[in-house]
Scaffold this active site. Structure first.
Site, PDB file in Angstrom:
ATOM      1  N   HIS A  61      45.892  51.309  49.747  1.00  0.00           N
ATOM      2  CA  HIS A  61      45.588  49.946  48.946  1.00  0.00           C
ATOM      3  C   HIS A  61      44.544  48.943  49.731  1.00  0.00           C
ATOM      4  O   HIS A  61      44.825  48.524  50.766  1.00  0.00           O
ATOM      5  CB  HIS A  61      46.855  49.287  48.802  1.00  0.00           C
ATOM      6  N   HIS A  63      40.728  46.867  49.482  1.00  0.00           N
ATOM      7  CA  HIS A  63      39.585  46.305  48.773  1.00  0.00           C
ATOM      8  C   HIS A  63      38.398  46.318  49.443  1.00  0.00           C
ATOM      9  O   HIS A  63      38.094  45.891  50.491  1.00  0.00           O
ATOM     10  CB  HIS A  63      39.861  44.910  48.482  1.00  0.00           C
ATOM     11  N   ARG A  65      35.379  45.976  48.058  1.00  0.00           N
ATOM     12  CA  ARG A  65      34.611  44.714  47.578  1.00  0.00           C
ATOM     13  C   ARG A  65      33.181  45.468  47.076  1.00  0.00           C
ATOM     14  O   ARG A  65      32.388  44.309  46.445  1.00  0.00           O
ATOM     15  CB  ARG A  65      34.352  43.773  48.744  1.00  0.00           C
ATOM     16  N   ASP A 153      45.025  45.549  39.666  1.00  0.00           N
ATOM     17  CA  ASP A 153      45.334  44.758  40.901  1.00  0.00           C
ATOM     18  C   ASP A 153      44.573  43.506  40.930  1.00  0.00           C
ATOM     19  O   ASP A 153      43.622  43.413  40.511  1.00  0.00           O
ATOM     20  CB  ASP A 153      45.166  45.579  42.069  1.00  0.00           C
ATOM     21  N   HIS A 180      50.298  45.352  40.267  1.00  0.00           N
ATOM     22  CA  HIS A 180      50.670  44.069  41.229  1.00  0.00           C
ATOM     23  C   HIS A 180      51.707  43.396  40.444  1.00  0.00           C
ATOM     24  O   HIS A 180      51.404  42.613  39.278  1.00  0.00           O
ATOM     25  CB  HIS A 180      49.275  43.282  41.178  1.00  0.00           C
ATOM     26  N   HIS A 233      52.014  46.496  47.144  1.00  0.00           N
ATOM     27  CA  HIS A 233      52.482  45.271  48.252  1.00  0.00           C
ATOM     28  C   HIS A 233      53.808  44.625  47.572  1.00  0.00           C
ATOM     29  O   HIS A 233      53.873  43.261  47.718  1.00  0.00           O
ATOM     30  CB  HIS A 233      51.372  44.204  48.357  1.00  0.00           C
ATOM     31  N   ASN A 282      48.691  37.248  48.614  1.00  0.00           N
ATOM     32  CA  ASN A 282      49.642  37.242  47.398  1.00  0.00           C
ATOM     33  C   ASN A 282      49.669  38.833  47.273  1.00  0.00           C
ATOM     34  O   ASN A 282      49.000  39.785  47.163  1.00  0.00           O
ATOM     35  CB  ASN A 282      48.670  36.858  46.128  1.00  0.00           C
ATOM     36  N   ASP A 309      46.642  46.653  51.992  1.00  0.00           N
ATOM     37  CA  ASP A 309      46.230  45.363  50.984  1.00  0.00           C
ATOM     38  C   ASP A 309      45.031  44.765  51.649  1.00  0.00           C
ATOM     39  O   ASP A 309      44.877  43.733  51.557  1.00  0.00           O
ATOM     40  CB  ASP A 309      47.184  44.475  50.334  1.00  0.00           C
ATOM     41  N   HIS A 313      37.496  38.717  53.242  1.00  0.00           N
ATOM     42  CA  HIS A 313      37.016  37.512  52.760  1.00  0.00           C
ATOM     43  C   HIS A 313      36.013  37.031  53.890  1.00  0.00           C
ATOM     44  O   HIS A 313      36.273  36.734  54.922  1.00  0.00           O
ATOM     45  CB  HIS A 313      37.999  36.512  52.252  1.00  0.00           C
TER      46      HIS A 313
END
Lengths: 435, 328
Positions: A61, A63, A65, A153, A180, A233, A282, A309, A313
């Site tokens: 899991h 990201h 991007r 997700d 999710h 998650h 989250n 997860d 950012h």
């Protein structure tokens, strides 16, 4: 070229190995695993005392991007972060821009992964077009292009009927649906776990029941369809209870827990730094009873996988008011130290169980290679240093983003080296292994 | 000027003479001694309002920016009057005239203001924790004038000041706070202050508007208004925002008033010398009957008057108090 890893402790639960073995790597593959192998022309790598050789860790899991949010992370920086964190493979979520809901995007991601040539990348496709929750995405096309699972997700699948169809349709290919889990109306515009800390900081909270409702919906539909349902998650004790019950009933359900959910609680929102947006994710950091339940689930086998997860950012996006900051933290480079320190050294699980959580089970759930060190298999190997003193430093992370709540943490246990297809892509000089 | 000395005997002087923090982010960061210091200082400040020339030079040469991202009449005016009575140079920035509408972040707005070297920033913002964010990036003293659903410390201080004026002390008083507990920053600051000072705090409202784990704040929580107001020394009503009906927190304003509204009949359950308080703005006929708001037990306008004195005290103390004056 041939390499002989000599004299290291090998933990390979699938083959029932936990002991000193030599591993002969020939090119991209594992040629032999046995005691006292002859060098036979191979470069001999003496494995320093205390290091442990494991099948490559797989983070199911993350990201990455890309495409669309390259200021946060790219496939190249994300997979660099992965190998530095001990992961030989990652499965990446489809909430890119555009969404990975068709074979073109899947192919684009895999092309980028090939260019980067670091950790293996297994794309996860969207359940619905644009993850909008209306029409199914091109699931068969994406599977042919390389997707290993589907999910919307970031959000739950919008309706029960669409989740049912997704389970039925993906079930045809043996692909799991990763969910999710969340009831949108109970979440509202919440930014934290509903409890004392959110109340005292004046932050809108969502209760654990918000997640558990989504888990209950999913396991009921998994039972109805006979397909595989995976809870992403997981963070709430009520969710764990639902998963346990469903497993007992023979439903094909699996679940993952992120390191921040087995280490931190919502107390982190108030201290040491109040309103640190790196405590915002989250599902949110929950109360101690939930965190303890996740630890229990990890110990007793109810939890199948540890997944990070990893949600990079840019610092601009996090340097805002708490309720305006995006959810998520990076996790690839902190997962192994946190797991070793908080699970293994805390006496909750043995090393072999950690390997199941980080390698065996993710490979099994996603039906991807790996999870074991078998002769003839690709030489995807994670070598860990369980007693290494590690200090997490956000500024030194390989990820393009540095949004971690673990900056400055001192932990026992780290990564010594990461080999993908026999190539050492990360070597930690502090562990004195020379690859 | 030495404000404490003007009204207090030496043995009544507070145990501390300055605040530890450069900012006032919330009551949660104040000790009981610091709260007492602010209230005692406000005693002296209040006297200034009765002078023919309502101005002292305490903050001469200091620049105070009132940065308001939410509409506010009472609080902004109160701060501005307080600043002017202390001779500070004041500057008001309201959201409509700032560059925030052009998409600038709060951090950038603050850094740009900071570059012009203000001494203090008074911040009102709709996000909880906005003052903490500013505090981390600014050298100026940050005064929280209300952040989201978090705190409104000067309101709680002026409420305490108003209670203390009438009741001499806060310790042992039964204070009932009734209304929208969930969304109220006034509630959080008041709970922290009143429990810290030894009051017996009761909070009351519909369960739909009750924060999670509220009893962990050291208060009694009930949905029975009779239980809350019986024997109360102080009754504080909180504003019911009209849009809460749409969130299905309660069925109608009429029903809210019937179940939780402060009527004259209910007031009779309280102590004979009960004080009725409201931070404003009031919804007459929703959380409070007009007869109660305008009646003899109401101190609602005293609260407003005291707001200026309390804010003068906070500004004065954060500017360095007597030490700063001597340096000037």
């Amino acid at each position: 070229m041939k390499r002989l890893l000599k004299g290291g402790r090998v933990v390979d639960p699938v083959n029932g190995i936990d002991g000193v073995r030599d591993i002969l790597i020939d090119g991209e593959r594992i040629a032999r695993i046995a005691s006292n192998l002859p060098a036979d022309g191979a470069t001999v790598v003496e494995v320093p005392d205390g290091l442990v050789i494991c099948p490559g860790f797989i983070d199911m899991h993350v990201h990455l991007r890309e495409p669309g949010q390259e200021h946060k992370e790219t496939v190249a920086t994300g997979t660099a972060s992965a190998v530095a964190g001990g992961f030989t493979a990652v499965a990446c979520m489809p909430n890119t821009n555009p969404v990975n809901d068709n074979a073109n995007v899947t192919t684009y991601i895999l092309d980028k992964a090939r260019e980067a040539n670091l950790a293996r990348v297994y794309p996860i496709g969207a359940v619905s077009r644009g993850s909008q929750g209306e029409l199914l995405a091109d699931i068969a096309d994406m599977r042919n292009a390389g997707c290993v699972a589907i999910t919307d997700d970031g959000h739950p699948v919008k309706t029960a009927i669409l989740l049912r169809r997704a389970l039925e349709y993906a079930g045809m290919f043996g692909m799991p649906v990763i969910e999710h889990c969340e009831d949108p109306s109970l979440k509202g515009d919440a930014v934290a776990h509903e409890g004392y800390y959110a109340a005292s900081l004046g932050l809108r909270g969502m209760p654990g029941a918000c997640e558990a409702l989504g888990v209950e919906r999913g396991v009921l539909l998994a039972e109805l369809t006979g397909s595989s349902f995976h809870v992403a998650h997981m963070s709430a004790r009520a969710s764990l209870r639902a998963v346990r019950k469903a497993k007992e009933a023979g439903v094909h359900v699996t679940c993952e827990v992120a390191p921040h959910h087995f280490t931190l609680t919502d107390e982190a929102l108030a201290a040491p730094v109040a309103y640190d947006t790196n405590t915002k994710m989250n599902p949110p950091l929950r109360e101690a009873a939930d965190r303890d339940a996740m630890l229990d689930g990890i110990s007793d086998g109810s939890v199948d996988a540890i997944a990070t997860d990893h949600a990079p950012h840019h610092y601009d996006e996090k340097k805002v008011e708490y309720d305006r900051a995006p959810f998520g933290i990076v996790g690839l480079e902190t997962a192994v130290p946190l797991s070793l320190d908080r699970l293994v050294h805390a006496g909750r699980i043995r090393l072999s169980r950690m390997v199941e959580l980080l390698s065996v089970n993710p490979a099994r759930i996603l039906n991807v290679p790996g999870g074991t060190l078998s002769e003839g298999a690709p030489a995807d190997i994670t070598i860990i240093a369980p007693d290494l003193k590690v200090r997490i430093e956000a500024a030194k992370l390989r990820s393009r983003s540095k949004n971690t709540p673990f900056d400055g943490w001192e932990l026992r246990g780290g990564v010594a080296a990461t080999l993908v297809g026999g190539r050492p892509l990360y070597v930690n000089a502090e562990t004195r292994i020379s690859l | 000027m030495s404000p404490q000395a003007t009204v207090h005997d030496i043995d009544q002087r507070p145990a501390v003479t300055s605040l530890r923090s450069k900012d006032l982010l919330g009551i949660s960061e104040l000790t009981p001694d610091e709260i007492t210091l602010i209230l005692d200082t406000a005693d002296a400040m209040k006297e200034i309002a009765s002078r023919p020339i309502k101005k002292v030079p305490a903050l001469r040469g200091k620049t105070v920016v009132n940065l308001f991202f939410e509409p506010s009449t009472r609080t902004r005016t109160s701060f501005e009057i307080a600043e002017k009575r202390l001779s500070a140079d004041t500057l008001n920035i309201a959201i409509a005239t700032s560059s925030v509408v052009k998409g600038e972040t709060l951090a950038d707005t603050a850094l740009n203001l900071e570059a012009m070297h203000p001494d203090m920033i008074v911040l009102r913002h709709s996000s909880s924790g906005a003052c903490h964010l500013l505090s981390r990036i600014c050298r100026s003293a940050i005064i929280n004038a209300g952040d989201g659903m978090h705190e409104h410390p000067t309101q709680a201080l002026l409420d305490a000041f108003t209670i203390r004026e009438r009741k001499r002390q806060l310790k042992g008083l039964k204070v009932a706070i009734i209304g929208d507990l969930l969304h109220s920053r006034v509630l959080r600051s008041n709970i922290l202050l009143l429990t810290r000072m030894g009051a017996d705090v009761w909070v009351c409202g519909p369960p739909t508007l009750m924060p999670a784990d509220i009893r962990r704040f050291g208060v009694n929580a009930t949905s029975s208004i009779e239980a809350a107001v019986t024997g109360a020394d102080v009754i504080m009503l909180l504003r019911i925002q009209l849009e809460r009906m749409e969130g299905a927190y309660f069925p109608s304003l009429r029903e809210y008033f019937n179940v939780f509204g402060m009527s004259e009949a209910r007031m009779k359950l309280a102590q004979p010398d009960v004080m009725i308080m409201h931070p404003g703005p009031m919804n007459r006929g929703v959380e409070i009957a007009s007869e109660v708001a305008d009646g003899p037990y109401s101190v609602i306008l005293d609260q407003v008057a005291n707001g200026v004195a309390v804010r003068m005290a906070v500004l004065y103390l954060l500017a360095g108090g007597a030490e700063h004056e001597e340096a000037a």
